[in-house]
Design a protein around this motif. Structure first.
Motif, PDB file in Angstrom:
ATOM      1  N   SER A   1       0.823  -1.209   0.000  1.00 45.47           N
ATOM      2  CA  SER A   1       0.000   0.000   0.000  1.00 45.47           C
ATOM      3  C   SER A   1       0.855   1.257   0.000  1.00 45.47           C
ATOM      4  O   SER A   1       0.551   2.228  -0.696  1.00 45.47           O
ATOM      5  CB  SER A   1      -0.933  -0.007   1.216  1.00 45.47           C
ATOM      6  OG  SER A   1      -1.863  -1.067   1.133  1.00 45.47           O
ATOM      7  N   TRP A   2       1.939   1.253   0.778  1.00 46.88           N
ATOM      8  CA  TRP A   2       2.854   2.396   0.767  1.00 46.88           C
ATOM      9  C   TRP A   2       3.471   2.599  -0.608  1.00 46.88           C
ATOM     10  O   TRP A   2       3.556   3.727  -1.115  1.00 46.88           O
ATOM     11  CB  TRP A   2       3.967   2.205   1.797  1.00 46.88           C
ATOM     12  CG  TRP A   2       3.607   2.525   3.213  1.00 46.88           C
ATOM     13  CD1 TRP A   2       3.621   1.672   4.275  1.00 46.88           C
ATOM     14  CD2 TRP A   2       3.206   3.791   3.734  1.00 46.88           C
ATOM     15  NE1 TRP A   2       3.250   2.318   5.423  1.00 46.88           N
ATOM     16  CE2 TRP A   2       2.994   3.636   5.130  1.00 46.88           C
ATOM     17  CE3 TRP A   2       3.006   5.056   3.165  1.00 46.88           C
ATOM     18  CZ2 TRP A   2       2.588   4.677   5.947  1.00 46.88           C
ATOM     19  CZ3 TRP A   2       2.605   6.106   3.982  1.00 46.88           C
ATOM     20  CH2 TRP A   2       2.398   5.912   5.355  1.00 46.88           C
ATOM     21  N   ILE A   3       3.914   1.497  -1.225  1.00 42.96           N
ATOM     22  CA  ILE A   3       4.538   1.579  -2.548  1.00 42.96           C
ATOM     23  C   ILE A   3       3.537   2.103  -3.577  1.00 42.96           C
ATOM     24  O   ILE A   3       3.854   2.969  -4.408  1.00 42.96           O
ATOM     25  CB  ILE A   3       5.093   0.211  -2.975  1.00 42.96           C
ATOM     26  CG1 ILE A   3       6.267  -0.179  -2.073  1.00 42.96           C
ATOM     27  CG2 ILE A   3       5.524   0.224  -4.437  1.00 42.96           C
ATOM     28  CD1 ILE A   3       6.750  -1.599  -2.275  1.00 42.96           C
ATOM     29  N   THR A   4       2.311   1.585  -3.515  1.00 42.26           N
ATOM     30  CA  THR A   4       1.284   2.017  -4.461  1.00 42.26           C
ATOM     31  C   THR A   4       1.004   3.504  -4.330  1.00 42.26           C
ATOM     32  O   THR A   4       0.879   4.225  -5.331  1.00 42.26           O
ATOM     33  CB  THR A   4      -0.009   1.218  -4.235  1.00 42.26           C
ATOM     34  OG1 THR A   4       0.255  -0.169  -4.407  1.00 42.26           O
ATOM     35  CG2 THR A   4      -1.094   1.645  -5.210  1.00 42.26           C
ATOM     36  N   MET A   5       0.886   3.978  -3.095  1.00 42.33           N
ATOM     37  CA  MET A   5       0.642   5.399  -2.875  1.00 42.33           C
ATOM     38  C   MET A   5       1.780   6.237  -3.446  1.00 42.33           C
ATOM     39  O   MET A   5       1.558   7.271  -4.098  1.00 42.33           O
ATOM     40  CB  MET A   5       0.470   5.678  -1.381  1.00 42.33           C
ATOM     41  CG  MET A   5       0.030   7.102  -1.066  1.00 42.33           C
ATOM     42  SD  MET A   5      -0.063   7.456   0.717  1.00 42.33           S
ATOM     43  CE  MET A   5      -1.375   6.349   1.222  1.00 42.33           C
ATOM     44  N   GLY A   6       3.022   5.808  -3.208  1.00 37.60           N
ATOM     45  CA  GLY A   6       4.170   6.530  -3.738  1.00 37.60           C
ATOM     46  C   GLY A   6       4.215   6.535  -5.251  1.00 37.60           C
ATOM     47  O   GLY A   6       4.545   7.561  -5.865  1.00 37.60           O
ATOM     48  N   VAL A   7       3.871   5.397  -5.858  1.00 42.98           N
ATOM     49  CA  VAL A   7       3.872   5.306  -7.327  1.00 42.98           C
ATOM     50  C   VAL A   7       2.844   6.261  -7.924  1.00 42.98           C
ATOM     51  O   VAL A   7       3.115   6.923  -8.943  1.00 42.98           O
ATOM     52  CB  VAL A   7       3.601   3.857  -7.772  1.00 42.98           C
ATOM     53  CG1 VAL A   7       3.301   3.787  -9.258  1.00 42.98           C
ATOM     54  CG2 VAL A   7       4.797   2.970  -7.433  1.00 42.98           C
ATOM     55  N   TRP A   8       1.659   6.344  -7.316  1.00 41.86           N
ATOM     56  CA  TRP A   8       0.637   7.276  -7.814  1.00 41.86           C
ATOM     57  C   TRP A   8       1.160   8.716  -7.761  1.00 41.86           C
ATOM     58  O   TRP A   8       0.983   9.490  -8.707  1.00 41.86           O
ATOM     59  CB  TRP A   8      -0.642   7.158  -6.997  1.00 41.86           C
ATOM     60  CG  TRP A   8      -1.578   6.094  -7.475  1.00 41.86           C
ATOM     61  CD1 TRP A   8      -1.775   4.860  -6.931  1.00 41.86           C
ATOM     62  CD2 TRP A   8      -2.446   6.176  -8.611  1.00 41.86           C
ATOM     63  NE1 TRP A   8      -2.716   4.157  -7.666  1.00 41.86           N
ATOM     64  CE2 TRP A   8      -3.143   4.944  -8.688  1.00 41.86           C
ATOM     65  CE3 TRP A   8      -2.712   7.159  -9.560  1.00 41.86           C
ATOM     66  CZ2 TRP A   8      -4.076   4.691  -9.690  1.00 41.86           C
ATOM     67  CZ3 TRP A   8      -3.644   6.900 -10.554  1.00 41.86           C
ATOM     68  CH2 TRP A   8      -4.317   5.675 -10.616  1.00 41.86           C
ATOM     69  N   GLY A   9       1.816   9.082  -6.668  1.00 40.88           N
ATOM     70  CA  GLY A   9       2.332  10.443  -6.546  1.00 40.88           C
ATOM     71  C   GLY A   9       3.417  10.739  -7.560  1.00 40.88           C
ATOM     72  O   GLY A   9       3.393  11.787  -8.224  1.00 40.88           O
TER      73      GLY A   9
END
Length: 281
Positions: free
Chosen positions: A257-265
Motif C-alpha cells: 500500500s505504501w509503494i502504491t501510494m508513492g507510485v501514484w504520486g
C-alpha cells in the motif's frame, strides 16, 4: 552604460525560491481555493469526531457474537480516521491541484508565466512543491487532530489508543499522505485535460466511480486492481493490526500500500511535467 547591461540574456535566471514565491502569489490570489481546503479540513475533523461519538453506544453495548466469527472489537483507527472525511479531503486536495494547472490555461496566464520563465520544468516543480506542501500540511492537521480528539473521547471507554500503539503512527501518516498524493493526481488531470469540469469529473471518477468496478472477492485480478487505486491504499493503512476490520480476500500488504501510494504520486508528477513541456500553450 555597457552592452551587457542592456542584454536581456545577461539577467540572472530566477531562483527556485523565486518561482515558489510567484506560485504562492498566484495561489493566494484565488482566495476561494485555500478557503475551501481550510473548510474541508475543519469539516473532515468534525466528521471523524462525530462518527466516533455516535459509536459510543455500540461500544457500551457491543453487538452479539456471530457464530463461527471472533468477538467484535472496536477499531479506533478505522473509525476515527474514517473514509468519509478522507474522501472529502481527497476531493478538496485534488480540486486544488487541478485548478493550479488548468486555471492558468483557461485564463491565458500560462503564456505570461512561460514567457517570463522558459524553464517549464522549474515552474511545474515549484507548483508541485507548493501544492504538495500546503496539502500535506492540511493532511497532517486533519489526521493528527482527528486521531488525538477521538482517542481522548474513547479513553473513558478504555479503548483509546496512543501513537505509540502498534499501527497507529502508520495510520496517521498514511491518512495524511494521501491528501498531497490526491493533489498531485489533480495536477496531472488538470494538465492533461485543461478544462475545469472535465478535470473535476475525471478526478471524481478515478477516486470514487472506478473503485466500484473493481470490488468484490469473486475475481482476484479485479480485486487487486481495485486495491491499487489511490484511496484503497489509505484504507489498508488505517486498519489496526489484529482488528476484526478487514478488506476481504486478496487484501494488499502494508508495504504494498505504501509503494502504491508513492507510485501514484510520482507518476502524477511525471505526467504533469511531460504534458506541460511537450504541449503548446
Amino acid at each position: 552604460m555597457s552592452t551587457a547591461t542592456l542584454d536581456p540574456a545577461a539577467e540572472p535566471a530566477p531562483r527556485f525560491l523565486d518561482l515558489i514565491a510567484a506560485e504562492w502569489i498566484k495561489l493566494r490570489s484565488l482566495r476561494s481555493t485555500y478557503w475551501v481546503l481550510a473548510l474541508a479540513s475543519l469539516v473532515a475533523i468534525v466528521v471523524n469526531v462525530n462518527a466516533v461519538h455516535t459509536d459510543l453506544t455500540y461500544i457500551d453495548h457491543p453487538p452479539p457474537r456471530m457464530p463461527g466469527r471472533p468477538p467484535y472489537t472496536y477499531d479506533p483507527l478505522f473509525h476515527g480516521l474514517g473514509s468519509i472525511a478522507g474522501d472529502l479531503m481527497a476531493v478538496a486536495a485534488g480540486s486544488l491541484g487541478a485548478i493550479t494547472v488548468f486555471g492558468e490555461y483557461t485564463t491565458g496566464l500560462i503564456r505570461t508565466t512561460f514567457a517570463a520563465v522558459p524553464d517549464r520544468r522549474g515552474v511545474i516543480a515549484a507548483k508541485v512543491v507548493l501544492v504538495g506542501g500546503i496539502t500535506a500540511l492540511a493532511g497532517v492537521v486533519v489526521s493528527a487532530v482527528s486521531f488525538l480528539a477521538v482517542n481522548a473521547m474513547l479513553a473513558s471507554r478504555h479503548v483509546g489508543l496512543s501513537l505509540a500503539d502498534e499501527g497507529c503512527l502508520r495510520a496517521v501518516l498514511g491518512y495524511a499522505a494521501i491528501v498531497p498524493v490526491c493533489a498531485l493526481i489533480g495536477m496531472a488531470l488538470g494538465a492533461l485535460l485543461r478544462h475545469a469540469t472535465a478535470s473535476i469529473v475525471s478526478l471524481v471518477m478515478l477516486m470514487f466511480i472506478l473503485p466500484m468496478m473493481f470490488g468484490g472477492d469473486r475475481y482476484r485480478w479485479l480485486k487487486e486492481i481495485g486495491t491499487h487505486l489511490p484511496l484503497a491504499t489509505v484504507q489498508r493503512l488505517t486498519i489496526r493490526p489484529g482488528s476484526t476490520t478487514t478488506m476481504g480476500k486478496y487484501a494488499p500488504s502494508v508495504p504494498d500500500s505504501w509503494i502504491t501510494m508513492g507510485v501514484w504520486g510520482v507518476a502524477a508528477v511525471v505526467v504533469t511535467v511531460v504534458v506541460v513541456r511537450r504541449r503548446d500553450v
